[in-house]
Motif scaffolding. Structure first.
Motif, mmCIF file in Angstrom:
data_model
loop_
_atom_site.group_PDB
_atom_site.id
_atom_site.type_symbol
_atom_site.label_atom_id
_atom_site.label_comp_id
_atom_site.label_asym_id
_atom_site.label_seq_id
_atom_site.Cartn_x
_atom_site.Cartn_y
_atom_site.Cartn_z
ATOM 1 N N GLY A 158 0.845 -1.192 0.000
ATOM 2 C CA GLY A 158 0.000 0.000 0.000
ATOM 3 C C GLY A 158 0.865 1.220 0.000
ATOM 4 O O GLY A 158 2.067 1.140 -0.254
ATOM 5 N N PRO A 159 0.281 2.367 0.307
ATOM 6 C CA PRO A 159 1.052 3.610 0.264
ATOM 7 C C PRO A 159 2.142 3.654 1.338
ATOM 8 O O PRO A 159 2.088 2.917 2.335
ATOM 9 C CB PRO A 159 -0.006 4.684 0.519
ATOM 10 C CG PRO A 159 -1.175 3.983 1.091
ATOM 11 C CD PRO A 159 -1.126 2.563 0.642
ATOM 12 N N LEU A 160 3.106 4.516 1.085
ATOM 13 C CA LEU A 160 4.219 4.696 2.018
ATOM 14 C C LEU A 160 4.248 6.165 2.437
ATOM 15 O O LEU A 160 4.329 7.071 1.605
ATOM 16 C CB LEU A 160 5.535 4.317 1.315
ATOM 17 C CG LEU A 160 6.834 4.550 2.081
ATOM 18 C CD1 LEU A 160 6.879 3.738 3.368
ATOM 19 C CD2 LEU A 160 8.032 4.196 1.199
ATOM 20 N N PRO B 16 -2.938 0.309 6.723
ATOM 21 C CA PRO B 16 -3.128 0.000 5.297
ATOM 22 C C PRO B 16 -1.957 0.486 4.443
ATOM 23 O O PRO B 16 -2.150 1.183 3.449
ATOM 24 C CB PRO B 16 -4.423 0.746 4.953
ATOM 25 C CG PRO B 16 -4.427 1.921 5.874
ATOM 26 C CD PRO B 16 -3.681 1.525 7.126
ATOM 27 N N GLY B 17 -0.749 0.118 4.832
ATOM 28 C CA GLY B 17 0.444 0.567 4.112
ATOM 29 C C GLY B 17 1.602 0.626 5.098
ATOM 30 O O GLY B 17 1.559 -0.029 6.150
ATOM 31 N N ARG B 18 2.606 1.390 4.747
ATOM 32 C CA ARG B 18 3.792 1.457 5.605
ATOM 33 C C ARG B 18 4.132 2.902 5.979
ATOM 34 O O ARG B 18 3.831 3.828 5.231
ATOM 35 C CB ARG B 18 5.001 0.834 4.884
ATOM 36 C CG ARG B 18 4.949 -0.684 4.793
ATOM 37 C CD ARG B 18 5.988 -1.197 3.819
ATOM 38 N NE ARG B 18 5.777 -0.618 2.499
ATOM 39 C CZ ARG B 18 6.766 -0.338 1.618
ATOM 40 N NH1 ARG B 18 8.018 -0.584 1.934
ATOM 41 N NH2 ARG B 18 6.490 0.194 0.442
ATOM 42 N N ARG C 270 -6.344 7.627 3.962
ATOM 43 C CA ARG C 270 -6.864 8.353 2.790
ATOM 44 C C ARG C 270 -6.187 7.904 1.505
ATOM 45 O O ARG C 270 -6.841 7.755 0.468
ATOM 46 C CB ARG C 270 -6.651 9.856 2.964
ATOM 47 C CG ARG C 270 -7.515 10.387 4.083
ATOM 48 C CD ARG C 270 -7.577 11.881 4.048
ATOM 49 N NE ARG C 270 -8.203 12.357 5.288
ATOM 50 C CZ ARG C 270 -8.540 13.612 5.502
ATOM 51 N NH1 ARG C 270 -8.321 14.526 4.582
ATOM 52 N NH2 ARG C 270 -9.098 13.956 6.643
ATOM 53 N N LEU C 271 -4.868 7.715 1.574
ATOM 54 C CA LEU C 271 -4.145 7.319 0.368
ATOM 55 C C LEU C 271 -4.601 5.937 -0.108
ATOM 56 O O LEU C 271 -4.727 5.690 -1.305
ATOM 57 C CB LEU C 271 -2.636 7.328 0.621
ATOM 58 C CG LEU C 271 -2.000 8.711 0.760
ATOM 59 C CD1 LEU C 271 -0.575 8.595 1.307
ATOM 60 C CD2 LEU C 271 -1.983 9.458 -0.571
ATOM 61 N N SER C 272 -4.846 5.037 0.858
ATOM 62 C CA SER C 272 -5.212 3.666 0.453
ATOM 63 C C SER C 272 -6.618 3.636 -0.143
ATOM 64 O O SER C 272 -6.951 2.740 -0.901
ATOM 65 C CB SER C 272 -5.076 2.706 1.633
ATOM 66 O OG SER C 272 -5.985 3.084 2.634
ATOM 67 N N LYS C 273 -7.435 4.639 0.224
ATOM 68 C CA LYS C 273 -8.781 4.703 -0.366
ATOM 69 C C LYS C 273 -8.793 5.586 -1.607
ATOM 70 O O LYS C 273 -9.838 5.816 -2.202
ATOM 71 C CB LYS C 273 -9.759 5.301 0.646
ATOM 72 C CG LYS C 273 -10.047 4.408 1.835
ATOM 73 C CD LYS C 273 -11.105 5.090 2.716
ATOM 74 C CE LYS C 273 -11.021 4.618 4.142
ATOM 75 N NZ LYS C 273 -11.111 5.714 5.107
#
Ligand code: NI
Length: 387
Positions: free
Chosen positions: A68-70, A125-127, A381-384
């Motif tokens: 997912g997003p970083l 949902p990411g790192r 927010r980034l993952s959505k």
């Protein structure tokens, strides 16, 4: 004022102790070996991943198991060559070295964020990468860290700086230029020495220095447009050794601060022209050593809105603030990815880099909590796809 929920009180106490310990043993830029080891020990104790990077000092932690997003959070770890006179009971034990910019505060807050993020690692949902950056004060730490690729693949970076000009419980930022571009200069004026009574036989570098100082002060008044801000400060002047001899050289040093690249380039160009012209007029060789430091921190407008919103969400009063002429090498990260740099109130009364500078510990845990909020909400927010 903030109340710390009971389950977090042991962590808050630990972070305060960690900061005081770090404050007692400050280390200068690129010499933060014991500091790095102390941070590493805490991260390892909490089973937090540390990236394998070719860094002599400083390190990067990573939390999150899911693709997912970083998102990147940044702190800095170095101290200044200042003799501490703060009077706190955890005063520096390293003579002539002091955490006078509050990087001990930034590091402790980031460490607290790492520990709290680790507790929710499975659901992130990411790192999140957390930078414990060396050598901010010299402006070399951020480029060195960037060169390792530690920010490759990241979407956004957040950094904070404590601000003794804001009360505890207040944070502030602004879109666009927040800090100044920093240039440092030294000027060497070569003259010809003579007896003080026979100046016509020499070429007095002190008189030439006077012309240089007066002319350089016109750059802001007469070259920089009035809707732009900049500063030229000559802070050192050295020449001569006695009363009846005209010396053969003079040396000046100082700094230029500006808030956009065009103004920065304009000042440097005019600086060189003025020195060349005065040198020609006075038949003197004037040499300039120009050392560019970090550019302005230029904040992304949307991420500033986000950062202020998240500050309010965790109980801060979030304000729009004015730009400040300090330098900050966080600017280099923003040349690679968008980011927001936020000033967090640390309660004063003494300014950054002052020998009596101190931060109010009550700001520490809320700042750690704020880092967590920035990271988790940005990831969410980034993952959505909302950011
Ligand atoms: Ni600083």
């Amino acid at each position: 004022m903030f109340t710390i929920p009971a389950p977090f009180q042991p962590l808050a106490a630990f972070l305060q102790d960690f900061r005081h310990e770090m404050h007692r043993f400050p280390e200068l830029s690129n010499q933060e070996f014991a500091t790095t080891a102390r941070i590493r020990a805490v991260l390892e104790q909490h089973q937090i991943r540390i990236l394998d990077l070719p860094l002599a000092t400083g390190l990067v932690a990573e939390i999150g198991e899911q693709a997912g997003p970083l998102v990147v959070l940044r702190s800095d770890i170095d101290a200044l060559p200042i003799e501490e006179k703060s009077g706190v009971d955890y005063t520096s034990e390293h003579a002539g070295v002091m955490h006078a910019c509050g990087h001990d505060f930034h590091t402790s807050a980031a460490l607290g964020a790492a520990i709290m993020l680790k507790q929710q690692e499975a659901t992130l949902p990411g790192r999140v990468r957390i930078l414990f950056q060396a050598a901010e004060e010299t402006g070399h730490g951020a480029p060195a860290l960037l060169a390792t690729g530690a920010l490759d693949g990241a979407t956004v970076i957040f950094g904070i700086h404590n601000d003794p000009g804001l009360p505890v419980g207040v944070l502030g930022s602004k879109a666009g230029a927040l800090t100044a571009g920093v240039d440092r200069f030294t000027i060497t004026i070569s003259g010809t020495g003579s007896h003080a009574a026979r100046p016509h036989e020499g070429n007095d570098p002190i008189v030439i220095a006077g012309q240089v100082i007066a002319a350089l002060q016109t750059l802001i008044a007469r070259n920089v447009p009035s809707n732009q801000n900049a500063v030229v400060s000559i802070t050192q002047i050295h020449s001569g050794s006695t009363w009846n001899v005209i010396p053969d050289s003079a040396w000046l040093g100082g700094t230029v601060r500006s808030f956009d690249q065009q103004t920065r380039e304009l000042i440097e160009r005019r600086f060189r022209q003025v020195l060349q012209g005065i040198g020609a007029a006075f038949t003197s060789d004037i040499s300039l050593d120009w050392q560019p430091g970090p550019p302005s921190v230029v904040n992304d407008a949307a991420w500033v809105d986000f950062a202020l919103e998240q500050g309010a969400a965790v109980g801060f009063e979030a304000r729009r603030v004015e730009a400040s002429p300090i330098g900050e090498d966080f600017a280099f990260y923003q040349q690679q990815l968008p980011g927001a740099f936020i000033m967090v109130g640390s309660g004063g009364p003494f300014a950054l880099h002052h020998p009596q500078f101190r931060v109010d510990d009550r700001a520490l845990f809320p700042t750690a909590r704020y880092f967590v909020q920035l990271a988790t909400e940005a990831l969410s927010r980034l993952s959505k796809g909302d950011a």
